[in-house]
Design a protein around this motif. Structure first.
Motif, PDB file in Angstrom:
ATOM      1  N   PRO A 325       0.799  -1.232   0.000  1.00 56.25           N
ATOM      2  CA  PRO A 325       0.000   0.000   0.000  1.00 56.25           C
ATOM      3  C   PRO A 325       0.827   1.275   0.000  1.00 56.25           C
ATOM      4  O   PRO A 325       0.385   2.286  -0.549  1.00 56.25           O
ATOM      5  N   SER A 329       0.235   3.861  -2.981  1.00 53.04           N
ATOM      6  CA  SER A 329      -0.344   5.150  -2.616  1.00 53.04           C
ATOM      7  C   SER A 329       0.520   6.300  -3.105  1.00 53.04           C
ATOM      8  O   SER A 329       0.012   7.314  -3.611  1.00 53.04           O
ATOM      9  N   VAL A 340      -5.686   9.162  -0.843  1.00 60.07           N
ATOM     10  CA  VAL A 340      -5.594   7.728  -1.115  1.00 60.07           C
ATOM     11  C   VAL A 340      -5.741   7.002   0.212  1.00 60.07           C
ATOM     12  O   VAL A 340      -5.080   7.347   1.195  1.00 60.07           O
ATOM     13  N   ARG A 341      -6.601   5.992   0.241  1.00 57.32           N
ATOM     14  CA  ARG A 341      -6.768   5.211   1.464  1.00 57.32           C
ATOM     15  C   ARG A 341      -7.017   3.755   1.108  1.00 57.32           C
ATOM     16  O   ARG A 341      -7.487   3.430   0.007  1.00 57.32           O
ATOM     17  N   VAL A 342      -6.705   2.860   2.048  1.00 57.61           N
ATOM     18  CA  VAL A 342      -7.062   1.450   1.920  1.00 57.61           C
ATOM     19  C   VAL A 342      -8.522   1.330   2.314  1.00 57.61           C
ATOM     20  O   VAL A 342      -8.899   1.582   3.461  1.00 57.61           O
ATOM     21  N   LEU A 352      -7.712  -0.020  -2.876  1.00 57.16           N
ATOM     22  CA  LEU A 352      -7.388   1.371  -2.595  1.00 57.16           C
ATOM     23  C   LEU A 352      -8.435   2.279  -3.234  1.00 57.16           C
ATOM     24  O   LEU A 352      -8.898   2.031  -4.352  1.00 57.16           O
ATOM     25  N   GLU A 353      -8.795   3.329  -2.516  1.00 57.37           N
ATOM     26  CA  GLU A 353      -9.654   4.379  -3.041  1.00 57.37           C
ATOM     27  C   GLU A 353      -8.817   5.635  -3.219  1.00 57.37           C
ATOM     28  O   GLU A 353      -8.175   6.099  -2.273  1.00 57.37           O
TER      29      GLU A 353
END
Length: 356
Positions: A325, A329, A340-342, A352-353
């Motif tokens: 990640p 990211s 960006v986040r998990v 990831l978003e």
């Protein structure tokens, strides 16, 4: 002093036991491919306990050869054998893995990926020497079908049920009607799963491999979805700025030679408030945190498929299937995404978003 002189006997015995198990698994892999191809597992699942003669009749195969296949499956622990009756059967768990393509743990289809690594090994080795890797488009065709069948169970049982709902507002937009881009869509499994679930939305799959795009188009036509599902030949860096929301990358960003350029292209292709969903093989950021059976599979696939593919493309980033990640990211942020986040995890997947 030689290695033989330095070897500790107990440690050597343990390591040889591991190697024998690995050699047996490697050889048994070909029998899994054949059993899947010939419908042997599916026939066993439907028939219940059966002997070689019965299974041969059900599948139009040869009894003597089927008897040896069954013995190989039993000694691998892939089927059950009852010495009293001489019959073979699948336990419910074995049937889920080998016979049921709708199962969340179906594995037989993924053996095509393994076959491609063996078949293409000489050319992969040459790519190691030259540094040019080996392009996805240069691989044996069994890789393309195997990849679809390996990843499809996870997509089928997680994508609509948990991954999309984990993204901020995305499921609601899809239900209302959205324009969706699926990058690196391959045979279109992920695209079509979303299209079936969200009938008011329109979907465009992009892949640089023309043969995969042709297969995806055929599948969309078979399912009667061609009116709102389209597949185009094109790399991630060539996605048009059409105001997509969301855009998706399923298990492909790490394969790209220029993932940062791809992220920048997708940033431009989204609506100003759109969402990019990136699904990648599950990994942590450090090798020492990835020492488990799942990551073993992914590292091997990365060495034989993903990293050679990346080094065959402009940019030559070589992220590998276990980028983790942190690196993923950073690449998305360098491509222009501010947040960006998990969003979700499974033992096999990292979701990831990314938001502009």
């Amino acid at each position: 002093m030689s290695a033989a002189a330095m070897a500790e006997p107990t440690a050597l015995d343990l390591f040889m036991g591991k190697m024998l198990a690995d050699v047996g698994a490697a050889m048994a892999g070909a029998t899994v491919i054949m059993g899947d191809r010939l419908g042997l597992y599916r026939a066993m699942d439907k028939a219940g306990p059966v002997d070689a003669a019965g299974l041969a009749r059900l599948t139009g195969t040869t009894e003597r050869l089927v008897a040896e296949w069954l013995a190989a499956q039993a000694t691998s622990g892939y089927v059950q054998f009852d010495p009293a009756s001489g019959l073979f059967s699948l336990s419910p768990e074995q049937a889920m893995v080998f016979a049921d393509e709708d199962s969340p743990v179906f594995m037989a289809g993924g053996y095509g990926v393994i076959a491609s690594a063996w078949l293409d090994e000489p050319r992969i080795a040459e790519g190691y020497r030259s540094g040019r890797g080996l392009g996805w488009h240069e691989r044996d065709p069994c890789l393309f079908c195997g990849t679809e069948r390996f990843f499809r169970p996870s997509y089928r049982h997680n994508l609509v049920q948990s991954w999309l709902p984990a993204l901020d507002g995305v499921a609601a937009r899809l239900e209302a009607g959205a324009s969706v881009a699926d990058i690196g869509c391959g045979h279109g499994a992920s695209t079509l799963i979303m299209a079936r679930a969200y009938p008011k939305s329109r979907f465009t799959g992009f892949d640089y491999h023309p043969a995969s795009v042709a297969t995806a188009r055929e599948q969309a036509a078979r399912e009667g979805l061609s009116d709102r599902v389209n597949f185009e030949v094109g790399a991630a860096q060539q996605v048009p700025a059409q105001g997509f929301d969301p855009a998706c990358c399923f298990d492909c960003l790490h394969d790209m030679g220029d993932p940062k350029g791809a992220a920048a292209s997708l940033h431009g292709a989204l609506k100003p408030d759109g969402t990019l969903m990136v699904v990648e093989p599950m990994a942590r950021d450090r090798l020492e945190d990835n020492m488990n059976p799942v990551r073993r599979v992914f590292y091997a696939a990365s060495a034989m498929i993903c990293t050679p593919a990346s080094l065959n493309q402009p940019g030559r980033a070589g992220l590998g299937a276990q980028a983790g990640p942190g690196r993923l990211s950073n690449i998305l942020r360098e491509g222009g995404f501010r947040t960006v986040r998990v969003a979700a995890e499974t033992p096999f997947n990292l979701v990831l978003e990314a938001r502009p």
